[in-house]
Write a protein that holds these residues in place. Sequence first.
Motif, mmCIF file in Angstrom:
data_model
loop_
_atom_site.group_PDB
_atom_site.id
_atom_site.type_symbol
_atom_site.label_atom_id
_atom_site.label_comp_id
_atom_site.label_asym_id
_atom_site.label_seq_id
_atom_site.Cartn_x
_atom_site.Cartn_y
_atom_site.Cartn_z
ATOM 1 N N VAL A 1 46.499 -1.539 20.426
ATOM 2 C CA VAL A 1 46.658 -0.215 19.829
ATOM 3 C C VAL A 1 47.385 -0.354 18.504
ATOM 4 O O VAL A 1 48.135 -1.311 18.298
ATOM 5 C CB VAL A 1 47.447 0.725 20.793
ATOM 6 C CG1 VAL A 1 48.861 0.225 21.017
ATOM 7 C CG2 VAL A 1 47.440 2.161 20.306
ATOM 8 N N ARG B 210 46.725 7.038 15.256
ATOM 9 C CA ARG B 210 46.632 5.925 16.194
ATOM 10 C C ARG B 210 45.211 5.409 16.333
ATOM 11 O O ARG B 210 44.245 6.171 16.297
ATOM 12 C CB ARG B 210 47.207 6.340 17.556
ATOM 13 C CG ARG B 210 48.716 6.541 17.494
ATOM 14 C CD ARG B 210 49.217 7.444 18.578
ATOM 15 N NE ARG B 210 50.674 7.522 18.599
ATOM 16 C CZ ARG B 210 51.395 8.350 17.844
ATOM 17 N NH1 ARG B 210 50.783 9.161 17.009
ATOM 18 N NH2 ARG B 210 52.716 8.342 17.941
ATOM 19 N N TYR C 177 42.931 2.963 18.946
ATOM 20 C CA TYR C 177 42.948 2.389 20.280
ATOM 21 C C TYR C 177 41.819 1.394 20.440
ATOM 22 O O TYR C 177 40.743 1.553 19.865
ATOM 23 C CB TYR C 177 42.809 3.485 21.337
ATOM 24 C CG TYR C 177 43.979 4.427 21.394
ATOM 25 C CD1 TYR C 177 43.969 5.625 20.686
ATOM 26 C CD2 TYR C 177 45.111 4.116 22.142
ATOM 27 C CE1 TYR C 177 45.049 6.487 20.719
ATOM 28 C CE2 TYR C 177 46.197 4.981 22.194
ATOM 29 C CZ TYR C 177 46.158 6.156 21.475
ATOM 30 O OH TYR C 177 47.228 7.004 21.507
ATOM 31 N N SER D 29 40.570 -0.035 26.179
ATOM 32 C CA SER D 29 41.798 0.475 26.806
ATOM 33 C C SER D 29 41.504 1.654 27.715
ATOM 34 O O SER D 29 40.669 2.500 27.405
ATOM 35 C CB SER D 29 42.816 0.883 25.747
ATOM 36 O OG SER D 29 42.313 1.930 24.966
#
Length: 124
Positions: A49, A57, A59, A63
């Motif tokens: 991340v 953000r 990812y 995930s």
Amino acid sequence: QVQLVESGGGLVQAGGSLRLSCAASGRTVSRYGMGWFRQAPGKEREFVVGINWIGRRTYSLDSREGQFTISRDNAKNTVFLQMNRLQPEDTAIYYCAMSKDAQASDSAKDYDYWGQGTQVTVSS
């Protein structure tokens, strides 16, 4: 000189949580992209991340939803990785990295400073 120092790794049972810290010096984390990567035994280092300079953000496609959360404390110049619902396959050395620019890509080649890594072991 830029230094990144991780802490918070350890042994945890499956389903448990850990919070990793990455304390930076020599550069301001709020001006650069920051990322967390991990490397399991016998496997390549992989992106977990990231967070860019404005807090957006990124990812990993692999995930699990809500499992990994990155955050940043600008006053402490520190980045955190909250890991929940850990499973044995999450066992790895976790690395903090600082990007060459303000973005947080998922490619290790875009990061020019790395911490020493912290071991996370999840028992079944």
